[in-house]
Design a protein around this motif. Structure first.
Motif, PDB file in Angstrom:
ATOM      1  N   PRO A 261      34.633  47.641  33.044  1.00  0.00           N
ATOM      2  CA  PRO A 261      33.541  46.774  32.632  1.00  0.00           C
ATOM      3  C   PRO A 261      32.339  47.198  33.207  1.00  0.00           C
ATOM      4  O   PRO A 261      32.442  47.359  34.676  1.00  0.00           O
ATOM      5  CB  PRO A 261      34.165  45.121  32.903  1.00  0.00           C
ATOM      6  CG  PRO A 261      35.458  45.248  33.906  1.00  0.00           C
ATOM      7  CD  PRO A 261      35.444  47.272  33.466  1.00  0.00           C
TER       8      PRO A 261
ATOM      9  N   PHE B  17      38.862  47.683  39.705  1.00  0.00           N
ATOM     10  CA  PHE B  17      37.581  48.033  39.265  1.00  0.00           C
ATOM     11  C   PHE B  17      36.721  49.661  40.120  1.00  0.00           C
ATOM     12  O   PHE B  17      35.278  49.505  39.918  1.00  0.00           O
ATOM     13  CB  PHE B  17      36.737  46.314  39.619  1.00  0.00           C
ATOM     14  CG  PHE B  17      37.244  45.841  38.825  1.00  0.00           C
ATOM     15  CD1 PHE B  17      37.039  45.539  37.963  1.00  0.00           C
ATOM     16  CD2 PHE B  17      37.761  44.632  39.754  1.00  0.00           C
ATOM     17  CE1 PHE B  17      38.055  44.755  36.391  1.00  0.00           C
ATOM     18  CE2 PHE B  17      38.490  43.386  38.555  1.00  0.00           C
ATOM     19  CZ  PHE B  17      39.124  43.404  37.282  1.00  0.00           C
TER      20      PHE B  17
ATOM     21  N   THR C 202      31.447  43.188  37.946  1.00  0.00           N
ATOM     22  CA  THR C 202      33.099  43.804  39.105  1.00  0.00           C
ATOM     23  C   THR C 202      32.231  43.635  40.796  1.00  0.00           C
ATOM     24  O   THR C 202      32.601  42.974  41.086  1.00  0.00           O
ATOM     25  CB  THR C 202      33.245  44.894  39.007  1.00  0.00           C
ATOM     26  OG1 THR C 202      32.355  45.844  39.075  1.00  0.00           O
ATOM     27  CG2 THR C 202      34.587  44.763  37.845  1.00  0.00           C
TER      28      THR C 202
ATOM     29  N   LEU D 152      33.239  38.695  41.974  1.00  0.00           N
ATOM     30  CA  LEU D 152      34.286  38.146  40.713  1.00  0.00           C
ATOM     31  C   LEU D 152      35.937  37.857  40.894  1.00  0.00           C
ATOM     32  O   LEU D 152      36.152  38.650  42.611  1.00  0.00           O
ATOM     33  CB  LEU D 152      34.384  39.462  40.385  1.00  0.00           C
ATOM     34  CG  LEU D 152      35.616  39.809  39.350  1.00  0.00           C
ATOM     35  CD1 LEU D 152      34.625  39.625  37.878  1.00  0.00           C
ATOM     36  CD2 LEU D 152      35.510  41.237  38.805  1.00  0.00           C
TER      37      LEU D 152
ATOM     38  N   ARG E 177      39.588  36.771  40.661  1.00  0.00           N
ATOM     39  CA  ARG E 177      40.648  36.152  40.040  1.00  0.00           C
ATOM     40  C   ARG E 177      41.270  35.070  40.227  1.00  0.00           C
ATOM     41  O   ARG E 177      42.100  35.282  41.098  1.00  0.00           O
ATOM     42  CB  ARG E 177      42.026  37.388  39.944  1.00  0.00           C
ATOM     43  CG  ARG E 177      42.702  37.429  38.722  1.00  0.00           C
ATOM     44  CD  ARG E 177      43.782  38.734  38.177  1.00  0.00           C
ATOM     45  NE  ARG E 177      43.605  39.961  37.398  1.00  0.00           N
ATOM     46  CZ  ARG E 177      42.631  41.058  37.578  1.00  0.00           C
ATOM     47  NH1 ARG E 177      43.630  41.587  39.058  1.00  0.00           N
ATOM     48  NH2 ARG E 177      41.414  41.252  36.120  1.00  0.00           N
TER      49      ARG E 177
ATOM     50  N   LEU F 162      34.943  35.344  32.551  1.00  0.00           N
ATOM     51  CA  LEU F 162      34.776  36.681  32.047  1.00  0.00           C
ATOM     52  C   LEU F 162      36.256  36.328  30.833  1.00  0.00           C
ATOM     53  O   LEU F 162      36.762  38.797  30.394  1.00  0.00           O
ATOM     54  CB  LEU F 162      35.025  37.623  33.010  1.00  0.00           C
ATOM     55  CG  LEU F 162      33.600  37.846  33.539  1.00  0.00           C
ATOM     56  CD1 LEU F 162      33.508  38.735  34.810  1.00  0.00           C
ATOM     57  CD2 LEU F 162      31.768  37.639  32.977  1.00  0.00           C
ATOM     58  N   HIS F 163      37.059  35.774  31.114  1.00  0.00           N
ATOM     59  CA  HIS F 163      38.366  36.297  30.127  1.00  0.00           C
ATOM     60  C   HIS F 163      38.261  36.624  29.059  1.00  0.00           C
ATOM     61  O   HIS F 163      37.526  35.920  28.523  1.00  0.00           O
ATOM     62  CB  HIS F 163      39.051  35.583  30.495  1.00  0.00           C
ATOM     63  CG  HIS F 163      40.220  35.202  30.167  1.00  0.00           C
ATOM     64  ND1 HIS F 163      41.356  35.792  30.394  1.00  0.00           N
ATOM     65  CD2 HIS F 163      41.919  34.687  29.258  1.00  0.00           C
ATOM     66  CE1 HIS F 163      43.275  36.329  30.227  1.00  0.00           C
ATOM     67  NE2 HIS F 163      42.619  35.515  29.243  1.00  0.00           N
TER      68      HIS F 163
ATOM     69  N   TRP G  97      36.490  39.201  27.644  1.00  0.00           N
ATOM     70  CA  TRP G  97      35.465  40.349  27.644  1.00  0.00           C
ATOM     71  C   TRP G  97      36.337  41.541  27.354  1.00  0.00           C
ATOM     72  O   TRP G  97      35.366  42.594  27.509  1.00  0.00           O
ATOM     73  CB  TRP G  97      34.322  39.846  29.226  1.00  0.00           C
ATOM     74  CG  TRP G  97      33.827  38.679  28.533  1.00  0.00           C
ATOM     75  CD1 TRP G  97      33.864  37.547  27.903  1.00  0.00           C
ATOM     76  CD2 TRP G  97      32.449  39.235  29.236  1.00  0.00           C
ATOM     77  NE1 TRP G  97      32.300  37.008  28.191  1.00  0.00           N
ATOM     78  CE2 TRP G  97      31.829  37.464  28.528  1.00  0.00           C
ATOM     79  CE3 TRP G  97      30.902  40.005  29.474  1.00  0.00           C
ATOM     80  CZ2 TRP G  97      29.943  37.579  29.236  1.00  0.00           C
ATOM     81  CZ3 TRP G  97      29.878  39.805  29.839  1.00  0.00           C
ATOM     82  CH2 TRP G  97      29.297  38.379  29.582  1.00  0.00           C
ATOM     83  N   HIS G  98      37.005  41.909  28.946  1.00  0.00           N
ATOM     84  CA  HIS G  98      37.328  43.394  27.996  1.00  0.00           C
ATOM     85  C   HIS G  98      38.848  43.036  29.224  1.00  0.00           C
ATOM     86  O   HIS G  98      39.228  42.415  30.047  1.00  0.00           O
ATOM     87  CB  HIS G  98      36.810  44.229  30.000  1.00  0.00           C
ATOM     88  CG  HIS G  98      37.008  45.627  29.374  1.00  0.00           C
ATOM     89  ND1 HIS G  98      37.911  45.632  30.231  1.00  0.00           N
ATOM     90  CD2 HIS G  98      36.314  46.735  29.052  1.00  0.00           C
ATOM     91  CE1 HIS G  98      38.540  47.195  30.306  1.00  0.00           C
ATOM     92  NE2 HIS G  98      37.094  47.652  28.958  1.00  0.00           N
TER      93      HIS G  98
ATOM     94  N   LEU H  31      39.397  42.550  32.985  1.00  0.00           N
ATOM     95  CA  LEU H  31      38.726  41.061  33.091  1.00  0.00           C
ATOM     96  C   LEU H  31      39.626  40.354  32.982  1.00  0.00           C
ATOM     97  O   LEU H  31      39.628  38.423  33.416  1.00  0.00           O
ATOM     98  CB  LEU H  31      37.300  41.134  32.896  1.00  0.00           C
ATOM     99  CG  LEU H  31      36.796  42.032  33.240  1.00  0.00           C
ATOM    100  CD1 LEU H  31      35.286  41.681  32.664  1.00  0.00           C
ATOM    101  CD2 LEU H  31      36.273  42.147  34.813  1.00  0.00           C
TER     102      LEU H  31
ATOM    103  N   CYS I 249      39.959  36.700  34.754  1.00  0.00           N
ATOM    104  CA  CYS I 249      38.872  36.555  35.925  1.00  0.00           C
ATOM    105  C   CYS I 249      37.461  35.629  35.848  1.00  0.00           C
ATOM    106  O   CYS I 249      36.875  35.527  34.513  1.00  0.00           O
ATOM    107  CB  CYS I 249      38.248  38.317  36.268  1.00  0.00           C
ATOM    108  SG  CYS I 249      39.172  39.285  36.532  1.00  0.00           S
TER     109      CYS I 249
ATOM    110  N   ARG J 179      33.339  35.017  37.644  1.00  0.00           N
ATOM    111  CA  ARG J 179      32.024  35.082  37.983  1.00  0.00           C
ATOM    112  C   ARG J 179      31.071  34.751  38.954  1.00  0.00           C
ATOM    113  O   ARG J 179      31.087  33.597  38.007  1.00  0.00           O
ATOM    114  CB  ARG J 179      31.428  36.552  37.376  1.00  0.00           C
ATOM    115  CG  ARG J 179      30.879  37.116  37.989  1.00  0.00           C
ATOM    116  CD  ARG J 179      29.352  37.847  37.031  1.00  0.00           C
ATOM    117  NE  ARG J 179      28.432  36.942  36.411  1.00  0.00           N
ATOM    118  CZ  ARG J 179      28.400  36.748  35.485  1.00  0.00           C
ATOM    119  NH1 ARG J 179      28.211  38.545  34.845  1.00  0.00           N
ATOM    120  NH2 ARG J 179      27.637  36.126  34.181  1.00  0.00           N
TER     121      ARG J 179
END
Ligand code: PMP
Length: 360
Positions: A117, A142, A170, A305, A307, A328-329, A331-332, A335, A338, A340
């Protein structure tokens, strides 16, 4: 007669019909730690100076289309380290510069490459400019998978590569030597996006002269001026001259230009704020490390970032406690779970930690 809705369905590009407008979460009444803003406002004396300067701006006239005075002020700000050999372009935020660069290099069939990401506007602008897009995943922690990026460059031959240094979302800083290898291997332009430069204290600008196929892009947004929308990029004049052709002529309004001049005179104050945020970021990471079930990742930016066991539940609980962060859960895949967390004032950071893991 067709309705506007019918006409839009017929005429708008299908890939634009398929997306939603960029969503900004409402933050009224919440401690806002979702957008990497600087939490500190300008001191009273600077605000008064700004008020006087803005009152004098001739807003009946178009702004200075070249932004020459702002460019000189940026060059005169020693900590930005802009070399006299490099030309500068200004944007309505670096968001606009991303769009300008993509538009300029979007020959039919041209490819944009970025790691994932990373900042979502790279891919979004590939779509807008009708470029092909190739994303190369980071490793699970990351870090940069340099060999995978080099292999993708060999395969895709991208006309344009975006690398955020440090990376968003990240927060980490890829090794400069790896970035230089990528730039050396790239057949096209590489934009080194240093939006978080005030918090990283390292810059690709130091080695830019060795890489004619790279430019450096930055923004004043994270330095406490997100509201005025001022981004800049610099590099070989041959690149900047082309980008100036696709830049809307009056993209930087007069109030933004006047504000930048005043505030850049107080660059020391901005740098002190950034230093404070760097210290508070490190303290925040320490506190997060001490928490059960919370895994913060290293950061060279003004956000961390992190988790957690269940990001959706934690995000909702934090919002319920009056603290807005970025979830951000989803998003990718990398992630998953995660959040932010932007660095705020010490009080805001304490409230955020409390909301993240309330005392039992
Ligand atoms: N680049 C990166 C890596 C960012 O994170 C952001 C904003 N979050 C931007 C560019 C855009 O910043 P602005 O448009 O405010 O200059």
């Amino acid at each position: 007669m067709k309705t506007a809705q019918q006409l839009a369905a017929e005429l708008v590009r299908p890939e634009i019909r398929a997306i939603n407008a960029y969503h900004v979460a409402p933050a009224t009444g919440l401690i806002k730690l979702d957008a990497m803003e600087n939490p500190y406002r300008l001191p009273e004396a600077v605000r008064a100076e700004l008020g006087r300067a803005l009152a004098d701006v001739a807003i009946n006239r178009y702004p200075d289309a070249s932004g020459a005075v702002v460019k000189t002020a940026l060059r005169d700000t020693a900590t930005l380290g802009i070399d006299a050999r490099h030309a500068l372009i200004l944007g309505n935020g670096s968001d606009e510069l991303i769009q300008i660069v993509a538009t300029t290099l979007a020959k039919p069939g041209a490819t944009m490459l970025a790691v994932e990401p990373s900042f979502v506007m790279y891919k979004a602008n590939a779509m807008l400019a009708q470029m092909r897009y190739a994303g190369v995943p980071l490793r699970a922690d990351f870090t940069l998978d340099t060999d995978a990026v080099l292999a993708a460059i060999g395969r895709e031959k991208p006309a344009l590569v975006f690398l955020a240094y440090p990376n968003n979302p990240t927060g980490n800083l890829f090794p400069l030597a790896d970035i230089e290898r990528i730039v050396a291997a790239a057949p096209g332009l590489v934009v080194i996006d240093e939006a978080y430069h005030p918090f990283a204290q390292v810059s690709f600008a130091d080695v830019l002269d060795a890489h004619p196929n790279a430019i450096v892009m930055r923004t004043l947004s994270k330095l406490g001026l997100a509201g005025i929308r001022l981004g800049y990029a610099f590099g070989d004049p041959a690149w900047i001259a082309e980008f100036d052709k696709t830049r809307p002529p009056y993209n930087l309004n007069s109030l933004t230009q006047a504000t930048a001049l005043i505030v850049l005179r107080h660059a020391d104050m901005l740098n002190e704020q950034a230093a404070r945020l760097r210290r508070d970021r490190d303290a925040l990471i320490e506190s997060l490390r001490a928490m059960e079930g919370v895994e913060p990742f290293p950061s060279a930016a003004n956000f961390v970032l992190t988790r957690v066991a269940d990001a959706n539940a934690t995000f909702a609980r934090m919002k319920g406690a009056g603290v807005l962060v970025k979830n951000l859960h989803g998003w990718h895949p990398l992630l998953s779970n995660c959040l932010r967390l932007s660095v705020g004032t010490p009080d805001e950071n304490a409230a955020m930690l409390q909301a993240l893991q309330p005392a039992a």
